[in-house]
Motif scaffolding. Structure first.
Motif, mmCIF file in Angstrom:
data_model
loop_
_atom_site.group_PDB
_atom_site.id
_atom_site.type_symbol
_atom_site.label_atom_id
_atom_site.label_comp_id
_atom_site.label_asym_id
_atom_site.label_seq_id
_atom_site.Cartn_x
_atom_site.Cartn_y
_atom_site.Cartn_z
ATOM 1 N N ALA A 1 23.588 98.866 80.406
ATOM 2 C CA ALA A 1 23.023 99.561 81.568
ATOM 3 C C ALA A 1 23.576 99.003 82.870
ATOM 4 N N ARG A 2 23.777 97.687 82.915
ATOM 5 C CA ARG A 2 24.265 97.067 84.152
ATOM 6 C C ARG A 2 25.727 97.388 84.434
ATOM 7 N N ALA B 1 15.815 103.924 86.729
ATOM 8 C CA ALA B 1 15.466 102.682 86.044
ATOM 9 C C ALA B 1 15.716 102.890 84.555
ATOM 10 N N VAL B 2 16.500 102.013 83.945
ATOM 11 C CA VAL B 2 16.815 102.118 82.521
ATOM 12 C C VAL B 2 15.949 101.133 81.757
ATOM 13 N N TYR B 3 15.318 101.618 80.692
ATOM 14 C CA TYR B 3 14.305 100.815 80.008
ATOM 15 C C TYR B 3 14.365 101.055 78.505
ATOM 16 N N ILE C 1 24.032 106.968 80.178
ATOM 17 C CA ILE C 1 23.319 106.389 81.325
ATOM 18 C C ILE C 1 23.929 106.891 82.627
ATOM 19 N N HIS C 2 25.252 106.910 82.672
ATOM 20 C CA HIS C 2 25.957 107.407 83.859
ATOM 21 C C HIS C 2 25.590 108.861 84.128
ATOM 22 N N ARG D 1 21.874 94.289 73.624
ATOM 23 C CA ARG D 1 22.967 94.718 74.506
ATOM 24 C C ARG D 1 22.646 95.934 75.355
ATOM 25 N N PHE D 2 21.449 96.475 75.216
ATOM 26 C CA PHE D 2 21.080 97.595 76.085
ATOM 27 C C PHE D 2 21.157 97.194 77.558
#
Length: 428
Positions: free
Chosen positions: A185-186, A170-172, A160-161, A180-181
């Protein structure tokens, strides 16, 4: 003293019996870790199913024992690893006294020559991962870079990084999905990634990072990605022929694929995962963030993973083929439950064959309150026979669907008790 071609600088003693099964100490109904005694603790068995007591000497009646069927690990596989002596090792106290660098492996190659100037375990780990995918026939490796980390958690965070390095993303993940996705992501060590629900996604798919899990968690289904043009992290931790039929495990060639020991061999405590990454820039970003956060995975961790994977590779095609042996057990359990529920009006399967088992309830029997959702009523029905489950809403199912999750990969005696409780529940 034994040595092998890949780990010539590691000294091995004779096999040390870390676990003992079917011993007088556990009465054949559990195991214990001998290393605990070395640490000064009294011998204590880990008992299977409804067996209890310091030596697993007492069988609790089925209607009194609690079975928690909530973890999708395939712990029955411990028997396979236990009988392969090549995995066992005694680690000398001076092992790991130098910094290693197992995060940054070479570009994957099935014919990479051994370089004596490199860490032999690092070379062996690279080779074991490539050979593993070759015998499993589940992912292409030529042309990919291997990135390793402390479990799929860290690999996903690094991915993600890396994919949001050049601007906000935006992560989806489409539901149902792993719970836990969103928290991963947060906390992905970047200000550019934002967990986003479907109704708030931007129209520009280049600003979307989709986490696509196939086979899916928790329904084991082979669902397509939601978007064609978004950036992709393909979570393939369940994409193995011990958890799906071979026809459902094609050679994958996604841009960024995630795997883990937790789901392959049921070693979540090892905290080891890896990614196959096409883009060298993305691979380097991932390696950098993992190195900056954790510096490296442990030498002993890399060594144990290497030995486990080598055993799986070596057994391929033999009478004790890991994938065939494990799949036969898991698939047999699935078919037994499928048959059990096939004539029931109150319960039905909501998942395909795989590590998870979803059951849908069609009745509100045993509801504690008229205000309870169907899934709560469903869970209460399972609780009434002392069978622990997880709510489907944990994965994104509406509570009104009445879906609960349970696993079928536990130790054999534990699964036997689980199955008997299911029979009680459906009235057979």
């Amino acid at each position: 003293v034994k040595r092998d071609n890949w780990t010539a600088n590691v000294y091995w003693d004779d096999v040390q019996q870390w676990t003992r099964e079917s011993t007088p100490e556990c009465n054949g109904h559990g195991y214990y870790l001998a290393v605990n005694e070395d640490l000064g603790f009294p011998m204590q068995c880990h008992c299977f199913g409804c067996w209890a007591g310091p030596n697993c000497e007492t069988e609790t009646p089925l209607d009194e024992c609690n079975i928690s069927a909530i973890d999708p690990e395939l712990t029955y596989q411990w028997k396979w690893f236990k009988r392969h002596e090549s995995i066992y090792a005694t680690i000398p106290p001076y092992y790991g006294m130098h910094y290693g660098n197992f995060v940054s492996l070479r570009k994957a190659s099935s014919s990479s020559p051994f370089d004596s100037s490199r860490n032999p375990v690092k070379h062996a780990l690279e080779k074991a991962i490539v050979d593993l995918h070759r015998v499993a026939k589940n992912a292409k490796t030529d042309g990919y870079h291997i990135v390793t980390g402390m479990g799929a958690h860290q690999i996903l965070s690094a991915a993600i990084h890396a994919l949001s390095n050049d601007g906000p993303k935006a992560v989806y993940a489409q539901k149902p999905c792993w719970a836990r996705f969103a928290p991963i992501a947060r906390s992905a060590n970047t200000l550019n990634a934002t967990w986003t629900e479907a109704d708030a996604l931007p129209s520009d798919m280049r600003a979307v990072v989709e986490i696509h899990t196939t086979p899916n968690n928790p329904d084991n289904k082979l669902i397509p990605a939601a978007f064609d043009n978004s950036l992709k992290i393909t979570d393939r931790v369940y994409h193995w022929p011990n958890q799906k039929l071979p026809a459902d495990v094609p050679y994958a060639d996604d841009d960024l694929m995630v795997f883990s020991m937790s789901k392959l061999t049921s070693h979540p405590g090892l905290r080891f995962g890896w990614a196959l990454v096409k883009d060298p820039v993305i691979a380097e970003r991932m390696k950098t963030v993992i190195s900056d956060v954790a510096q490296n995975i442990a030498d002993v961790q890399a060594l144990q993973v290497t030995k486990l994977l080598q055993a799986v590779v070596t057994a391929n095609g033999t009478e004790d083929d890991f994938f065939q042996w494990s799949r036969a057990i898991l698939h047999g359990r699935f078919k037994s439950i499928e048959k059990l529920l096939s004539d029931s009006d109150d319960y039905s399967l909501a998942s395909d064959f795989g590590s998870f088992l979803l059951i849908k309830c069609h009745t509100r029997v045993a509801c504690a309150s008229a205000d309870d959702s169907l899934e709560l009523c469903c869970q209460q029905q399972f609780t009434s026979v002392k069978l622990g489950t997880r709510l489907g809403s944990r994965y994104g199912y509406p509570a009104s669907d009445g879906i609960i999750m349970m696993s079928t990969g536990d130790y054999q005696e534990t699964f036997d008790a689980e199955f008997e409780k299911l029979k009680q529940l459906v009235g057979q």
